[in-house]
Design a protein around this motif. Structure first.
Motif, short mmCIF file in Angstrom:
data_model
loop_
_atom_site.label_atom_id
_atom_site.label_comp_id
_atom_site.label_asym_id
_atom_site.label_seq_id
_atom_site.Cartn_x
_atom_site.Cartn_y
_atom_site.Cartn_z
N SER A 50 -3.16 7.15 -3.57
CA SER A 50 -3.72 6.77 -4.87
C SER A 50 -5.01 6.01 -4.57
O SER A 50 -5.32 5.72 -3.41
N LEU A 51 -5.74 5.65 -5.61
CA LEU A 51 -6.98 4.91 -5.41
C LEU A 51 -6.71 3.62 -4.64
O LEU A 51 -7.49 3.22 -3.77
N LYS A 52 -5.56 2.99 -4.96
CA LYS A 52 -5.19 1.73 -4.30
C LYS A 52 -4.95 1.91 -2.80
O LYS A 52 -5.31 1.05 -1.99
N GLY A 53 -4.34 3.05 -2.44
CA GLY A 53 -3.98 3.25 -1.04
C GLY A 53 -5.07 3.94 -0.23
O GLY A 53 -4.98 4.06 0.99
N LEU A 54 -6.14 4.40 -0.94
CA LEU A 54 -7.17 5.21 -0.27
C LEU A 54 -7.86 4.47 0.87
O LEU A 54 -8.05 5.01 1.96
N GLU A 55 -8.21 3.20 0.62
CA GLU A 55 -8.98 2.46 1.62
C GLU A 55 -8.20 2.31 2.94
O GLU A 55 -8.75 2.54 4.02
N ALA A 56 -6.91 2.00 2.81
CA ALA A 56 -6.09 1.80 4.01
C ALA A 56 -6.00 3.10 4.83
O ALA A 56 -6.06 3.07 6.06
N CYS A 58 -8.21 5.63 4.75
CA CYS A 58 -9.55 5.94 5.28
C CYS A 58 -9.90 5.03 6.46
O CYS A 58 -10.59 5.46 7.38
N GLU A 59 -9.41 3.82 6.43
CA GLU A 59 -9.69 2.88 7.51
C GLU A 59 -9.19 3.41 8.86
O GLU A 59 -9.86 3.30 9.88
N LYS A 60 -8.02 4.03 8.82
CA LYS A 60 -7.42 4.57 10.05
C LYS A 60 -8.01 5.93 10.41
O LYS A 60 -8.12 6.28 11.59
N LEU A 61 -8.35 6.69 9.36
CA LEU A 61 -8.78 8.07 9.58
C LEU A 61 -10.25 8.14 10.01
O LEU A 61 -10.64 9.00 10.82
N GLN A 71 -17.80 5.47 3.98
CA GLN A 71 -18.37 6.82 3.87
C GLN A 71 -17.30 7.85 3.52
O GLN A 71 -17.50 8.72 2.68
N LEU A 72 -16.15 7.72 4.18
CA LEU A 72 -15.07 8.69 3.94
C LEU A 72 -14.47 8.49 2.56
O LEU A 72 -14.30 9.45 1.78
N ALA A 73 -14.17 7.24 2.22
CA ALA A 73 -13.51 6.95 0.95
C ALA A 73 -14.39 7.36 -0.24
O ALA A 73 -13.89 7.80 -1.27
N ALA A 74 -15.71 7.24 -0.06
CA ALA A 74 -16.65 7.54 -1.16
C ALA A 74 -16.46 8.96 -1.70
O ALA A 74 -16.70 9.20 -2.89
N HIS A 75 -16.02 9.88 -0.87
CA HIS A 75 -15.83 11.26 -1.32
C HIS A 75 -14.69 11.40 -2.34
O HIS A 75 -14.65 12.37 -3.09
#
Ligand SMILES: [Zn+2]
Ligand SMILES: [Zn+2]
Length: 434
Positions: A50-56, A58-61, A71-75
Motif C-alpha cells: 500500500s502507499l504506507k508500506g511502499l517506502e519500506a 523500496c528502501e530494500k529494493l 527514485q523508485l517509490a516515485a513511480h
C-alpha cells in the motif's frame, strides 16, 4: 548486491507486475525471489504494498537497482495515492485485486509487456486500449493465471501463447467501467460509486445468505469477476453462489453446513419484531439457536430458521382469550418489576406458560394474567440480595426523586455499603406495592 538487469518501472505499470518483470529479466520464476534477494519477506504486503508500506519495500529494493528509494517509490506514489483505493466504510475495503489479469492483445503486441496498474482494480474488467475483457484464466485450459514469469508469454500449464490467440473483436467498455472512468474526476463521487458497487458484488455473490459481512478485499480465488460484476451492476438476481471462502468470515466457514442461515441478533430481532437487546434473553433459554457463541451479542451468530420456528411454536389468537392480557415491549409493568420484555417472554415460554401472539411476530402477545403476574414477581425477586440504581428504584416504587430522598433520609430504604449510588434490593422489595 545488485541485479544484472536493472530496468526501472514504466509509467502506469503496477508494482506487482514490475516486480515480476524484474524477476523475469533476471532469470527468476517468481517475484518472491527478488523480494528475498532484497532481504524482504515474500508476502502479499511486500508483493503489492500500500502507499504506507511502499517506502519500506523500496528502501530494500532500491540498492539492487542502484537507485535511491525515492527514485523508485516515485513511480508508484501517484497510483497508490487515490483516496478511494481503500475505504474503511466499504463492504470490500481494498479494491485492489491480488490475482493477475492480462490483456492477451496487449501482451502479444509488445516486446516488453507490462501489467498496467488499473488492471488490478475491481471495476476495471476490460483493457481500455483493446476494449476486450481482461483474462483471469487461461482461455485454453481454464486454469487460473498465476504470478509466474511465464505469464508474459502465455499459460504456464498448457503452454498456450498469447500470440497464438486470434485478436478479439472490439466489444466496447462495459457500463461499470465507463462509470468508473467518469468518476475519476471526483474522488467523492468515486467513493459513492465504489461503495454501492462493492455492496452489490458481495450480495450478488452470496444470494442465499442472510447476512453479508465486510471483507478486506475481493477473494483471490474468485476468477469470475467479470460475470459477477455484470450481474451486480444490473442488480440482477445472483443465480450462482460464489465462495464461501473469501466472501464470508473464517469463523463462519467453520459452520459451513448452515452458512446460508447465519444471522446476527439484529436479523432475529427484525423477524420477531422485538427490541434488539432482548434477543439475548431468548437465546439464554435456548428459544433461538446460537451457531457461534461469543460473550458479545453483536458477534454472536444465530440461526435465522430458529426465529421462524419459534413463531411457529407460538399459537396465534385474534384477541386475548378469557383471562389473558396484552403484553408488549412498552408495557409499564416492565419498569415496575425491574425487568424487560425479552426476559419475561423467555421465562414464560421456558416454563410452559401458554403465550399467544396477536400478529405474525412477537410485538404483542397475550399471556394469562395470573401467569404473567407470577413471572413478573419472580423477575422482581431477582433484586433480592442485590442492588438497584436510584432510577430503577424510583421506577419499581413509582415514586418521585423527592419522595425517594425522604425515604432514604428516614432509612426506610438503604444505600448499599459498597456504593453511594446504589440501593439494596431487599429494602426496595420491602416497600414494593402495586
Ligand atoms: Zn489490451
Ligand atoms: Zn492453459
Amino acid at each position: 548486491m545488485k541485479l544484472p538487469v536493472r530496468d526501472m518501472p514504466v509509467p502506469g505499470e503496477s508494482f506487482p507486475g514490475y516486480l515480476l518483470r524484474l524477476a523475469h529479466f533476471n532469470g527468476r520464476f517468481r517475484s518472491g525471489e527478488i523480494l528475498k534477494l532484497a532481504g524482504l519477506r515474500d508476502n502479499h504486503s511486500n508483493r503489492q504494498p500500500s502507499l504506507k508500506g511502499l517506502e519500506a519495500v523500496c528502501e530494500k529494493l532500491a540498492p539492487l537497482l542502484l537507485v535511491s528509494k525515492e527514485q523508485l517509490a516515485a513511480h508508484f506514489t501517484e497510483q497508490l495515492s487515490e483516496p478511494w483505493l481503500y475505504d474503511e466504510k466499504r463492504v470490500i475495503r481494498d479494491i485492489q485485486l491480488r490475482q493477475p489479469r492480462v490483456c492477451p492483445e496487449c501482451f502479444s503486441e509488445s516486446d516488453e509487456p507490462i501489467f498496467k496498474q488499473d488492471w488490478q482494480l475491481l471495476p476495471v474488467t476490460h483493457c481500455s486500449k483493446h476494449n476486450a475483457p481482461l483474462v483471469e484464466r487461461c482461455p485454453g485450459c481454464q486454469k487460473p493465471l498465476e504470478w509466474h514469469y511465464s505469464i508474459f508469454e502465455g499459460c504456464k500449464h498448457c503452454g498456450l501463447e498469447w500470440s497464438q490467440l486470434h485478436p478479439r473483436m472490439n466489444q466496447g467498455l462495459p457500463q461499470w467501467q465507463l462509470a468508473y472512468i467518469s468518476n475519476l474526476k471526483s474522488p467523492e463521487c468515486m467513493k459513492v460509486f465504489l461503495r454501492e458497487l462493492a455492496t452489490n458484488i458481495v450480495r450478488t455473490a452470496r444470494p442465499n445468505d442472510v447476512i453479508h459481512e465486510d471483507i478486506s478485499r475481493f477473494p483471490e480465488s474468485c476468477r469470475d469477476l467479470q460475470s459477477l460484476i455484470s450481474d451486480a451492476f444490473d442488480c440482477g438476481p445472483g443465480d450462482k453462489e460464489y465462495g464461501p471462502k473469501g466472501f464470508v468470515s473464517p469463523r463462519r466457514l467453520k459452520h459451513s453446513d448452515t452458512i446460508n442461515y447465519h444471522c446476527g441478533y439484529k436479523e432475529i430481532a427484525r423477524v420477531l419484531n422485538i427490541p434488539e437487546g432482548e434477543v439475548a434473553y431468548l437465546a439464554s433459554k435456548g428459544l433461538v439457536n446460537i451457531i457461534h457463541e461469543t460473550p458479545v451479542l453483536k458477534d454472536t451468530l444465530f440461526d435465522i430458521r430458529s426465529s421462524h420456528q419459534l413463531l411457529e411454536n407460538i399459537p396465534k389468537a385474534e384477541c386475548p382469550p378469557e383471562g389473558y392480557v396484552n403484553f408488549t415491549p412498552s408495557s409499564t409493568l416492565l419498569d415496575r418489576y425491574a425487568t424487560s420484555y425479552g426476559r419475561v417472554l423467555a421465562s414464560a415460554l421456558d416454563s410452559s406458560v401458554t403465550v399467544y401472539r396477536s400478529c405474525d411476530d412477537l410485538s404483542m402477545v397475550f399471556i394469562e394474567e395470573e401467569s404473567l403476574n407470577r413471572t413478573l414477581r419472580t423477575e422482581l425477586m431477582k433484586i433480592s440480595g442485590g442492588s438497584v440504581t436510584d432510577m430503577e428504584a424510583r421506577k419499581i416504587l413509582a415514586i418521585s426523586r423527592k419522595e425517594m430522598a425522604i425515604m432514604i433520609m428516614n432509612r426506610q430504604i438503604l444505600r448499599c455499603s459498597h456504593s453511594i449510588h446504589d440501593l439494596t434490593g431487599d429494602s426496595i422489595l420491602e416497600h414494593f406495592k402495586l
